[in-house]
Write a protein that holds these residues in place. Sequence first.
Motif, short mmCIF file in Angstrom:
data_model
loop_
_atom_site.label_atom_id
_atom_site.label_comp_id
_atom_site.label_asym_id
_atom_site.label_seq_id
_atom_site.Cartn_x
_atom_site.Cartn_y
_atom_site.Cartn_z
N ASP A 309 4.00 17.41 12.86
CA ASP A 309 5.33 16.91 13.20
C ASP A 309 6.22 17.15 12.00
OD1 ASP A 309 7.59 15.68 14.06
OD2 ASP A 309 6.68 13.73 14.44
N CYS A 310 7.14 18.09 12.13
CA CYS A 310 7.99 18.48 11.00
C CYS A 310 9.27 17.66 10.91
CB CYS A 310 8.34 19.96 11.09
SG CYS A 310 6.91 21.05 11.01
N ARG A 311 9.39 16.60 11.72
CA ARG A 311 10.60 15.79 11.66
C ARG A 311 10.57 14.81 10.49
NH1 ARG A 311 10.59 13.86 17.86
NH2 ARG A 311 8.40 13.58 17.27
N THR A 312 9.39 14.54 9.97
CA THR A 312 9.27 13.60 8.87
C THR A 312 9.01 14.34 7.57
OG1 THR A 312 6.90 13.34 9.24
CG2 THR A 312 8.37 11.85 10.43
N LEU A 313 9.37 13.71 6.47
CA LEU A 313 9.16 14.33 5.17
C LEU A 313 7.68 14.49 4.85
CD1 LEU A 313 11.92 12.53 3.05
CD2 LEU A 313 11.99 14.80 4.07
N SER A 314 6.88 13.58 5.39
CA SER A 314 5.44 13.65 5.12
C SER A 314 4.71 14.57 6.09
CB SER A 314 4.82 12.24 5.20
OG SER A 314 5.05 11.68 6.49
N HIS A 315 5.46 15.19 7.04
CA HIS A 315 4.93 16.08 8.06
C HIS A 315 3.56 15.61 8.56
CE1 HIS A 315 4.31 17.97 4.02
NE2 HIS A 315 3.07 18.19 4.44
N SER A 316 3.59 14.52 9.33
CA SER A 316 2.36 13.93 9.85
C SER A 316 1.58 14.95 10.67
CB SER A 316 2.70 12.71 10.72
OG SER A 316 3.49 13.10 11.82
N VAL A 317 0.27 14.80 10.69
CA VAL A 317 -0.60 15.81 11.29
C VAL A 317 -1.72 15.13 12.06
CG1 VAL A 317 -1.98 15.95 9.19
CG2 VAL A 317 -2.05 17.82 10.81
N GLN A 318 -2.12 15.75 13.15
CA GLN A 318 -3.27 15.32 13.93
C GLN A 318 -4.27 16.47 13.98
OE1 GLN A 318 -2.36 13.98 17.86
NE2 GLN A 318 -4.43 13.21 18.26
N ILE A 319 -5.54 16.18 13.71
CA ILE A 319 -6.58 17.21 13.58
C ILE A 319 -7.47 17.18 14.82
CG2 ILE A 319 -8.44 18.11 12.15
CD1 ILE A 319 -7.26 16.58 9.81
N PHE A 320 -7.82 18.38 15.32
CA PHE A 320 -8.70 18.51 16.47
C PHE A 320 -9.94 19.30 16.02
CE2 PHE A 320 -4.47 17.87 17.99
CZ PHE A 320 -4.60 17.05 19.10
N ASN A 321 -11.12 18.67 16.20
CA ASN A 321 -12.36 19.20 15.65
C ASN A 321 -13.37 19.62 16.71
OD1 ASN A 321 -12.14 18.44 12.55
ND2 ASN A 321 -11.44 16.65 13.70
N GLY A 322 -12.96 19.98 17.89
CA GLY A 322 -13.90 20.19 18.97
C GLY A 322 -14.64 21.51 18.95
N HIS A 323 -14.23 22.47 18.14
CA HIS A 323 -14.88 23.79 18.12
C HIS A 323 -15.88 23.88 16.99
CE1 HIS A 323 -12.43 25.62 21.26
NE2 HIS A 323 -11.36 25.09 20.71
#
Length: 527
Positions: A309-323
Amino acid sequence: MSDPRQKLATIRQKCATMLGETSDPLNTSIETSNVDPLLGVTNLCLSSLENPSASKVRLRQLLRQVEKEFEAVLLENVALRKELERYGGLNHQNQPHVTTTSKLRAANIFPMIKNRVVLRTGNPSDDLIFSSTDQHRDVIWDVQIGGSDDRFFGSASADKTSVIWSRKTGRPLLQYQGHRGSVNSCRFGSFDHDLVATASGDHEVHVWKYNLDDNKDDDDEDNEVITQTIRSPLSTLRCDDVLSCADWLQRDQIVSASWDRSATLWQIETGTSLRTLYGHDGELTYVSCHQTKPLVITSSRDGTFRLWDCRTLSHSVQIFNGHTKAVNSALFLGNDRLVSSSDDGFVHIWDSRSTSCSPLISLECVSPCNRISLSHDILAIPLDNRDIRLYSAINGDKLHVQRRAHTRAVQCTALAQCGNSMEFLLASGSLDRHMHVWHIKKLKGSNTSKLMKSLDESLGSPTGLSSNESNRSGGNGDGQNRKTTKRTPLTEKASNVVTLTDKKQMATNSNLTSDKQSQRTMSILSK
């Protein structure tokens, strides 16, 4: 009557004279052990002239070998005929005149000819509209559909060029030659349809403009059309490592994915870096942007893909580990779902609001899955085994299989709908240096009516766009009324990265209040 031995001596002397040699009574034979024995009489040594029956014996031996080979072929032919008659009797007892050879595999008919005969099954539901011949001289890494009204195909190749093709005629209209390395991706402009962004192994992203009149090409299809050439970009964005992909985030912003394990957000006009997204443990393979929201997906060889999410200065992130292996691509599927493809042979569909580490739908494709494409809830999956599969993104049903679409692994696809029907154009690029375009006239599956209903609904809503526009527009029409991000350059790593341990803990504690926690998890994205 003269002695036969004198005649033989005379013949030997004449042969020696013709060969330019001196007749030697102590060595009257010619060495022929290194000559092919199948040459027959021509390989007989002169000593055999003393015994004419030796040549006859040799000839008889050769004739017996030929006869044995002929008998083996004849027996094989008879066995094949019997097998064909048996299969024909089982499959068409009431239709004796129907030919069944096109529906049989060589391995099922006779093991001896498994590697000699290739019987191909024709699929009446698809037609090859056109195929590129010698336009590209190396691997095709990316294929896209774009331009005004999706009138063009775009291809990116390892031969350092990108080509724009006419969708109607299949002719190459323009070739871009500005890169000094392999062109790994091409993207048509989301808002300015006459712009194209290409990412290359020369560490650069080029933004260039084309001016084509596709109608002029349609007026006379028999005349040869001269391919235009562009060698200079409008803007150049310089990175520190090889670029695997680049995509448009907004009208004046581009996100690039690099082998240095980071993604960079660029301002096109100034050519400056606005943000750098860190966190992956492997080289980036793909990047996709939502474009009605400042959301970015990056895929990596570390077996994960991330939603930023590039709207915040900290650019929050969600990680997907299914592969379990490298993730080759990931796309937005509507507003709340994501789809990813990997070398582990699976394509997963995810819910971005869920705290669970498990995908909603898993599609097993047996072979490694490369860069996928999407159009109206239909996925086009290119595989290393040369097949292309179409699946429903609603329920995971297999809708179509284009078998052996290329002679080598299929690297990329682009899917577009034909009008308001359930017919599609499927473009594919391969390691065999060719781009094929197929007309898929009919989709199989038990829920075609459900797909048609979903298609009708999508055509009436702004979210139902073509293969690439679904990612470019993401659900809000043309995307003109979007919020601009705060352009503050950031180079530090994310402080709120969600680790695998955190996700497992969240999944453990979400048994009773999973819905509430999922809303809190993605609260930043919903602002």
